[in-house]
Scaffold this motif. Structure first.
Motif, PDB file in Angstrom:
ATOM      1  N   ALA A  20       0.828  -1.210   0.000  1.00 56.48           N
ATOM      2  CA  ALA A  20       0.000   0.000   0.000  1.00 56.48           C
ATOM      3  C   ALA A  20       0.861   1.257   0.000  1.00 56.48           C
ATOM      4  CB  ALA A  20      -0.917  -0.001   1.218  1.00 56.48           C
ATOM      5  N   ASP A  21       0.660   2.100  -1.012  1.00 55.92           N
ATOM      6  CA  ASP A  21       1.277   3.430  -1.005  1.00 55.92           C
ATOM      7  C   ASP A  21       0.455   4.374  -0.132  1.00 55.92           C
ATOM      8  OD1 ASP A  21       3.263   2.583  -2.720  1.00 55.92           O
ATOM      9  OD2 ASP A  21       2.285   3.368  -4.514  1.00 55.92           O
ATOM     10  N   GLU A  22      -0.871   4.256  -0.240  1.00 52.24           N
ATOM     11  CA  GLU A  22      -1.797   5.074   0.538  1.00 52.24           C
ATOM     12  C   GLU A  22      -3.077   4.295   0.765  1.00 52.24           C
ATOM     13  OE1 GLU A  22      -2.485   9.348  -0.512  1.00 52.24           O
ATOM     14  OE2 GLU A  22      -1.375   8.779  -2.319  1.00 52.24           O
ATOM     15  N   ILE A  23      -3.767   4.628   1.875  1.00 48.47           N
ATOM     16  CA  ILE A  23      -5.105   4.112   2.126  1.00 48.47           C
ATOM     17  C   ILE A  23      -5.997   5.329   2.334  1.00 48.47           C
ATOM     18  CG2 ILE A  23      -6.571   2.725   3.628  1.00 48.47           C
ATOM     19  CD1 ILE A  23      -4.005   1.127   4.332  1.00 48.47           C
ATOM     20  N   LEU A  24      -7.049   5.408   1.525  1.00 42.33           N
ATOM     21  CA  LEU A  24      -7.929   6.578   1.529  1.00 42.33           C
ATOM     22  C   LEU A  24      -9.350   6.165   1.873  1.00 42.33           C
ATOM     23  CD1 LEU A  24      -6.790   7.902  -1.965  1.00 42.33           C
ATOM     24  CD2 LEU A  24      -5.907   8.669   0.246  1.00 42.33           C
ATOM     25  N   ASN A  25     -10.125   7.125   2.363  1.00 41.98           N
ATOM     26  CA  ASN A  25     -11.556   6.887   2.520  1.00 41.98           C
ATOM     27  C   ASN A  25     -12.184   6.806   1.136  1.00 41.98           C
ATOM     28  OD1 ASN A  25     -11.686   6.869   5.361  1.00 41.98           O
ATOM     29  ND2 ASN A  25     -11.621   9.101   5.397  1.00 41.98           N
ATOM     30  N   MET A  26     -13.320   6.137   1.066  1.00 46.06           N
ATOM     31  CA  MET A  26     -14.024   6.016  -0.210  1.00 46.06           C
ATOM     32  C   MET A  26     -14.336   7.408  -0.744  1.00 46.06           C
ATOM     33  SD  MET A  26     -14.882   3.716  -2.238  1.00 46.06           S
ATOM     34  CE  MET A  26     -15.589   3.896  -3.842  1.00 46.06           C
ATOM     35  N   ALA A  27     -14.160   7.584  -2.031  1.00 47.30           N
ATOM     36  CA  ALA A  27     -14.362   8.882  -2.665  1.00 47.30           C
ATOM     37  C   ALA A  27     -15.250   8.720  -3.887  1.00 47.30           C
ATOM     38  CB  ALA A  27     -13.012   9.470  -3.075  1.00 47.30           C
ATOM     39  N   LEU A  28     -15.634   9.838  -4.451  1.00 52.05           N
ATOM     40  CA  LEU A  28     -16.451   9.840  -5.665  1.00 52.05           C
ATOM     41  C   LEU A  28     -15.615   9.331  -6.835  1.00 52.05           C
ATOM     42  CD1 LEU A  28     -19.164  10.662  -6.951  1.00 52.05           C
ATOM     43  CD2 LEU A  28     -18.149  12.891  -7.405  1.00 52.05           C
ATOM     44  N   LEU A  29     -16.161   8.386  -7.569  1.00 57.39           N
ATOM     45  CA  LEU A  29     -15.474   7.808  -8.724  1.00 57.39           C
ATOM     46  C   LEU A  29     -16.193   8.237  -9.993  1.00 57.39           C
ATOM     47  CD1 LEU A  29     -14.989   4.155  -7.413  1.00 57.39           C
ATOM     48  CD2 LEU A  29     -13.405   6.087  -7.222  1.00 57.39           C
ATOM     49  N   ARG A  30     -15.426   8.424 -11.047  1.00 54.46           N
ATOM     50  CA  ARG A  30     -15.994   8.724 -12.361  1.00 54.46           C
ATOM     51  C   ARG A  30     -16.182   7.406 -13.101  1.00 54.46           C
ATOM     52  NH1 ARG A  30     -15.009  14.318 -13.543  1.00 54.46           N
ATOM     53  NH2 ARG A  30     -13.635  15.169 -11.955  1.00 54.46           N
ATOM     54  N   LYS A  31     -17.397   7.133 -13.495  1.00 50.29           N
ATOM     55  CA  LYS A  31     -17.706   5.898 -14.222  1.00 50.29           C
ATOM     56  C   LYS A  31     -17.107   5.939 -15.622  1.00 50.29           C
ATOM     57  CE  LYS A  31     -20.305   3.836 -11.163  1.00 50.29           C
ATOM     58  NZ  LYS A  31     -19.826   2.665 -10.501  1.00 50.29           N
ATOM     59  N   ILE A  32     -16.773   4.752 -16.127  1.00 49.97           N
ATOM     60  CA  ILE A  32     -16.241   4.621 -17.482  1.00 49.97           C
ATOM     61  C   ILE A  32     -17.214   3.758 -18.279  1.00 49.97           C
ATOM     62  CG2 ILE A  32     -14.325   3.790 -18.889  1.00 49.97           C
ATOM     63  CD1 ILE A  32     -12.552   4.119 -16.419  1.00 49.97           C
ATOM     64  N   PRO A  33     -17.782   4.295 -19.352  1.00 48.90           N
ATOM     65  CA  PRO A  33     -18.719   3.502 -20.159  1.00 48.90           C
ATOM     66  C   PRO A  33     -18.026   2.281 -20.764  1.00 48.90           C
ATOM     67  CG  PRO A  33     -18.733   5.828 -20.824  1.00 48.90           C
ATOM     68  CD  PRO A  33     -17.605   5.641 -19.856  1.00 48.90           C
ATOM     69  N   ALA A  34     -18.734   1.170 -20.803  1.00 50.76           N
ATOM     70  CA  ALA A  34     -18.280  -0.087 -21.417  1.00 50.76           C
ATOM     71  C   ALA A  34     -16.997  -0.636 -20.781  1.00 50.76           C
ATOM     72  CB  ALA A  34     -18.100   0.085 -22.923  1.00 50.76           C
ATOM     73  N   ALA A  35     -16.749  -0.296 -19.525  1.00 52.49           N
ATOM     74  CA  ALA A  35     -15.571  -0.824 -18.827  1.00 52.49           C
ATOM     75  C   ALA A  35     -15.860  -2.246 -18.336  1.00 52.49           C
ATOM     76  CB  ALA A  35     -15.225   0.075 -17.638  1.00 52.49           C
ATOM     77  N   PRO A  36     -14.813  -3.047 -18.121  1.00 53.27           N
ATOM     78  CA  PRO A  36     -15.027  -4.382 -17.556  1.00 53.27           C
ATOM     79  C   PRO A  36     -15.718  -4.290 -16.193  1.00 53.27           C
ATOM     80  CG  PRO A  36     -12.723  -4.060 -18.189  1.00 53.27           C
ATOM     81  CD  PRO A  36     -13.412  -2.745 -18.348  1.00 53.27           C
ATOM     82  N   THR A  37     -16.386  -5.346 -15.785  1.00 52.95           N
ATOM     83  CA  THR A  37     -17.144  -5.371 -14.537  1.00 52.95           C
ATOM     84  C   THR A  37     -16.299  -4.991 -13.328  1.00 52.95           C
ATOM     85  OG1 THR A  37     -18.438  -7.165 -15.483  1.00 52.95           O
ATOM     86  CG2 THR A  37     -18.691  -6.782 -13.139  1.00 52.95           C
ATOM     87  N   PHE A  38     -15.055  -5.461 -13.307  1.00 46.72           N
ATOM     88  CA  PHE A  38     -14.197  -5.198 -12.147  1.00 46.72           C
ATOM     89  C   PHE A  38     -13.711  -3.752 -12.073  1.00 46.72           C
ATOM     90  CE2 PHE A  38     -11.238  -6.490 -15.483  1.00 46.72           C
ATOM     91  CZ  PHE A  38     -10.250  -5.530 -15.374  1.00 46.72           C
ATOM     92  N   MET A  39     -13.893  -2.996 -13.158  1.00 48.30           N
ATOM     93  CA  MET A  39     -13.417  -1.618 -13.210  1.00 48.30           C
ATOM     94  C   MET A  39     -14.495  -0.693 -12.650  1.00 48.30           C
ATOM     95  SD  MET A  39     -10.885   0.187 -14.198  1.00 48.30           S
ATOM     96  CE  MET A  39     -10.480   1.850 -14.623  1.00 48.30           C
ATOM     97  N   ALA A  40     -14.239  -0.110 -11.476  1.00 47.03           N
ATOM     98  CA  ALA A  40     -15.239   0.724 -10.811  1.00 47.03           C
ATOM     99  C   ALA A  40     -15.282   2.137 -11.361  1.00 47.03           C
ATOM    100  CB  ALA A  40     -14.967   0.751  -9.310  1.00 47.03           C
TER     101      ALA A  40
END
Length: 158
Positions: A20-40
């Motif tokens: 781990a370089d860093e551990i962060l609290n959950m943040a807002l993510l930008r969705k990616i259209p047509a990304a694989p299922t594992f890609m948040a």
């Protein structure tokens, strides 16, 4: 050895703290259209857009969808639990973020009190199984093996 202990479902998993370089609290993510299922999505971390991998999907679990808002004034609930964290690491010299659900603690494992068994799937990113004195087991995860070369290339990481 220090490991990040987390329990997304009924099983304990551990990641070497040194990964781990860093551990962060959950943040807002930008969705990616047509990304694989594992890609948040993508995380804007101090001006850098980093790919975010949902470790739950890579482990073969599913994430339940939050219920839809009932009224127009109600906000959409998050699909992530309150103890969800973001782990920033490097894989093949490229920064990647993993969603870690159910983070419990940092645990020091002393090799003399743990029994190690190699996982039968040698090509997997699942590592040794650690059996603690109280009988609980912790499945180690090697994040360096969590993504294939093709998956890393497909993420478009610079």
């Amino acid at each position: 050895m220090d490991i990040l202990l987390f329990k997304p479902e009924n099983d304990f998993f551990g990641i070497d703290l040194m990964a781990a370089d860093e551990i962060l609290n959950m943040a807002l993510l930008r969705k990616i259209p047509a990304a694989p299922t594992f890609m948040a999505g993508l995380l804007n971390l101090r001006g850098d857009l980093l790919p975010v991998v949902d470790l739950l999907f890579k482990l073969g679990f599913t994430r339940s969808e939050p219920p839809p808002p009932i009224t127009k004034n109600e906000s959409v609930l998050s699909p992530y639990c309150k103890d969800t964290k973001l782990l920033v690491t490097k894989i093949a010299e490229k920064k990647v973020v993993f969603i870690i659900d159910g983070l419990k603690q940092i645990l020091t494992i002393e090799t003399q009190i743990s029994k190690r068994k190699n996982h039968p799937d040698a090509d997997s990113f699942l590592g040794d199984m650690i059996v603690r004195e109280d009988g609980t087991t912790i499945q180690r995860i090697d994040l360096n093996l969590a993504l294939s070369v093709e998956e890393i290339d497909g993420l478009g990481i610079n």
